[in-house]
Design a protein around this motif. Structure first.
Motif, short mmCIF file in Angstrom:
data_model
loop_
_atom_site.label_atom_id
_atom_site.label_comp_id
_atom_site.label_asym_id
_atom_site.label_seq_id
_atom_site.Cartn_x
_atom_site.Cartn_y
_atom_site.Cartn_z
N PRO A 1 0.81 -1.21 0.00
CA PRO A 1 0.00 0.00 0.00
C PRO A 1 0.84 1.26 0.00
O PRO A 1 0.43 2.29 -0.48
CB PRO A 1 -0.82 -0.10 1.29
N ALA A 2 2.04 1.16 0.54
CA ALA A 2 2.89 2.36 0.57
C ALA A 2 3.26 2.80 -0.84
O ALA A 2 3.44 3.97 -1.11
CB ALA A 2 4.14 2.09 1.39
N SER B 1 1.44 2.73 -3.57
CA SER B 1 0.41 3.53 -4.19
C SER B 1 0.23 4.86 -3.48
O SER B 1 -0.32 5.79 -4.03
CB SER B 1 -0.92 2.76 -4.20
N ALA B 2 0.72 4.92 -2.27
CA ALA B 2 0.51 6.15 -1.50
C ALA B 2 1.66 7.14 -1.64
O ALA B 2 1.57 8.25 -1.17
CB ALA B 2 0.32 5.79 -0.03
N ASN B 3 2.72 6.72 -2.26
CA ASN B 3 3.86 7.62 -2.35
C ASN B 3 3.58 8.83 -3.22
O ASN B 3 2.85 8.78 -4.16
CB ASN B 3 5.06 6.87 -2.91
N ALA B 4 4.26 9.90 -2.89
CA ALA B 4 4.20 11.07 -3.75
C ALA B 4 4.98 10.75 -5.01
O ALA B 4 5.66 9.74 -5.10
CB ALA B 4 4.80 12.27 -3.05
N SER C 1 7.94 11.18 -0.15
CA SER C 1 7.22 10.60 0.98
C SER C 1 7.79 9.26 1.37
O SER C 1 8.25 8.50 0.54
CB SER C 1 5.77 10.40 0.62
N THR C 2 7.72 9.02 2.64
CA THR C 2 8.02 7.68 3.11
C THR C 2 6.84 7.24 3.96
O THR C 2 6.22 8.06 4.62
CB THR C 2 9.30 7.67 3.96
N ALA C 3 6.58 5.97 3.94
CA ALA C 3 5.42 5.50 4.67
C ALA C 3 5.65 5.65 6.16
O ALA C 3 6.74 5.41 6.66
CB ALA C 3 5.17 4.04 4.34
N GLY C 4 4.62 6.07 6.84
CA GLY C 4 4.72 6.17 8.29
C GLY C 4 4.80 4.79 8.90
O GLY C 4 4.21 3.85 8.39
N GLY D 1 2.05 1.53 9.54
CA GLY D 1 1.01 1.47 8.53
C GLY D 1 0.92 0.13 7.86
O GLY D 1 -0.16 -0.43 7.70
N ASN E 1 -2.31 -2.63 7.02
CA ASN E 1 -2.90 -2.53 5.69
C ASN E 1 -2.89 -3.88 5.01
O ASN E 1 -1.86 -4.53 4.95
CB ASN E 1 -2.12 -1.54 4.83
N GLN F 1 -3.19 -4.93 -1.36
CA GLN F 1 -4.18 -4.39 -2.29
C GLN F 1 -3.83 -4.90 -3.68
O GLN F 1 -2.83 -4.49 -4.25
CB GLN F 1 -4.14 -2.86 -2.27
#
Lengths: 429, 180
Positions: free
Chosen positions: B24-25, B27-30, B42-45, B48, B52, B55
């Motif tokens: 999931p990280a 797809s969530a990255n900038a 961005s780095t995933a917090g 998380g 998750n 996906q």
């Protein structure tokens, strides 16, 4: 005689400047009632102010008018501008009802520097309240103007001012969302983030260096924290379901956020580096919009556990003793603590209209401080004397700042597009 | 709730283990094209990833049958009454069609809840979540596996109708299905 003629010429020029309408398009001041309790003040143009590329005293006026705490008086045309305390005559200002006058001068220095010298004096009895001097480049004039406004505010009112802070908000232009940061009057807005998907709920870190916000760029709400100086951002929370409603603890080490891991929206606490998640609220209802009290000991949040959304306060000591604080109206949302922790601003829906309320927490008494039909997202100025909120104006969302002390509010008209989700930041470091 | 026996049976037969992985990280990255600026490194917090689920990426199947099935469910939303998250009888068929598609083709769907444009953004986000969770539960009753569905909310941020009439508000109180 020659000197006198030259002097008069200057005054004439300034008189022409004064004739220009004061109600500039960028700040619409709508002060209602309570005029007698405002501080009557005349702000004179500085001698030689025409040398400056921007009218500093106009910004000072606009700032002080915005606070709602000053009644600004216009000097008559042809006023001779004093350029020193020796040249200042208090008598005309006693007669026009001023309690104090701000005056000053501009001097050119070597190397393109400008010296701005100014004084604030009460006129009856005459007493110097402020004397200050800035040597600056012309690019710094707006900062100086806000600084002068703060100095006048603090010298005359004896309490902390608010222009040494910034505001954050979201502007929607077409399909694009922009997270922006600007001066308190809405000018000098800078875009922090652009996205083709919505951005909501910006929240300032207590030191003003970072913004947390919710972005929908990944087809779901996730929370980012972005450093304003570097522009670098990191994902704070991207758990399964929705991630939203971030706000910071007063020490900046934790955030309260809302997650849906349990299948409903609940409040969690997470470290600012994304570690150490723990659940804070426990209900089978919606719990959202958490905000830390200024002492960091409790959290106010919205819950519909009793039916409609109401505001509750729960301590962080683990006792889970929840206290409901709103009882009037069926819909009370978006709480914000005043900096002294004694008041709560929030939005109440009544007869289909959404109003910003200000409630004294000790007595429970609440009064309305906004006057439109769709007002949202109240946040306090760091000195507690104003509340910033977004309001609907004929289908366009605009920002207003309302005084917490007098009736009246100011529209930040400089901002274009749909301007929403306002958040007033802390004092600049 | 009215459940079509055929759909349940079909879903039960056709369901098999959902076997895809995804971070999931990622797809969530900038760096996502949506972001024009923001210097998004961005780095995933922390914390998380473990919470998750995987996906799955979209399962693109050239087969005409799947395309037709997808066309049958694509863009079909569920609409809700004011302040309600219960699925009305007239939209049960929509949920059943999505359940059948998910059962047969094993995709992953984001159920995005939405509200009308009045009130607090965050409270509306929570109300939209409640609608999305309601749809998710119905899908699961129909045999869709929990990890095939993620309930999320757009609150009042993605109105279909921008006006302020009752009709506009009704258009906006809905749950959309976004296949991944």
């Amino acid at each position: 005689m020659h000197r006198l003629i030259a002097y008069c010429w200057r005054v004439l020029l300034l008189a022409t400047m004064l004739a220009a309408p004061l109600a500039r398009a960028d700040l619409t001041v709508d002060i209602v009632g309570g005029g007698s309790s405002r501080y009557p003040l005349t702000i004179l143009p500085m001698q030689n102010e025409e040398w400056l590329p921007e009218a500093v005293t106009q910004t000072v006026k606009s700032d002080l008018a915005m606070t709602g705490l000053f009644g600004l008086l216009e000097p008559p045309g042809g006023t001779v501008l004093p350029a020193s305390p020796q040249a200042f005559d208090p008598v005309p200002w006693q007669q026009n009802g001023s309690r104090a006058v701000l005056y000053g001068k501009v001097t050119k220095l070597e190397g393109g520097l400008l010296r701005l010298t100014f004084w604030a004096e009460t006129v009856n009895p005459r007493e110097q309240k402020l004397a200050a001097e800035f040597d600056v480049h012309s690019s710094q004039l707006r900062d100086v103007a806000h600084r002068i406004a703060d100095m006048v505010y603090e010298a005359l009112l004896g309490s902390k001012s608010l222009f040494a802070s910034r505001i954050a908000f979201v502007v929607q232009k077409g399909k694009e969302s922009r997270l922006q940061v600007a001066d308190v009057d809405g000018r000098r807005a800078q875009t922090v983030l652009r996205s083709a998907e919505p951005i909501i709920s910006p929240a300032w870190s207590p030191d003003g260096s970072r913004l947390a916000y919710v972005s929908f760029e990944n087809k779901k709400p996730v929370i980012y924290v972005q450093d304003l100086a570097t522009g670098q951002r990191r994902l704070l929370a991207n758990f399964k379901g929705s991630n939203s409603a971030p706000t910071w603890s007063p020490d900046g080490r934790k955030l309260a956020i809302v997650l849906t891991l349990s299948g409903n929206s609940q409040v969690y606490i997470i470290n600012a580096d994304g570690t150490g998640l723990s659940r804070f609220s426990y209900s089978d209802a919606i719990d959202t919009e958490p905000v830390f009290s200024p002492d960091g000991r409790q959290i106010a949040f919205v819950s519909d556990r009793s039916g409609g959304p109401q505001i509750y306060i729960q301590p962080l000591d683990g006792s889970k003793t929840v206290r409901r604080v709103t009882f009037q109206g069926a819909y009370n949302v978006s709480p914000a603590f005043s900096p002294d922790g004694r008041q709560l601003a929030y939005v109440r829906r009544e007869a289909g209209r959404f109003k910003v309320m200000l409630q004294d927490l000790a007595s429970g008494d609440a009064r309305m401080i906004s006057n439109s039909a769709f007002d949202e997202s109240p946040s306090f100025a760091p000195n507690g004397k104003m509340v910033l909120y977004a309001s609907d104006e004929g289908g366009r969302s605009v920002l207003y700042a309302a005084s917490t002390q007098h009736p009246g509010r100011v529209k930040l008209g400089v901002l274009e597009g749909q301007v929403q989700d306002a958040a007033w930041g802390p004092f600049n470091p | 709730m009215k459940v079509l026996p055929f759909v349940v049976a079909a879903a039960a037969v056709l369901l098999s283990a959902c076997a895809s992985t995804g971070n999931p990280a990622d797809s969530a990255n900038a760096g996502n094209a949506a972001i024009v600026s923001g210097n998004g490194a961005s780095t995933a917090g922390g914390g998380g990833s473990s919470l998750n689920p995987a996906q799955p990426l979209p399962q693109v199947d050239a087969a005409g049958a799947e395309a037709a099935a997808y066309a049958g469910v694509n863009g079909k939303s569920v609409f809700f009454d004011f302040d309600q998250s219960a699925i009305k009888d007239e939209y049960k068929g929509v949920v059943e069609a999505h359940a059948a598609y998910l059962g047969k083709y094993k995709g992953h769907v984001l159920v995005q809840g939405n509200t009308d444009v009045r009130g607090s953004r965050e409270y509306n986000l929570a109300l939209g979540q409640r609608r999305a969770e309601s749809v998710k539960q119905s899908l699961e009753v129909l045999g869709v596996k929990p990890d095939q569905v993620e309930a999320v909310s757009f609150g009042m941020e993605k109105p279909q109708a921008s006006g302020n009439t009752d009709g506009d508000h009704a258009q906006n109180r809905r749950a959309d299905f976004v296949y991944q």
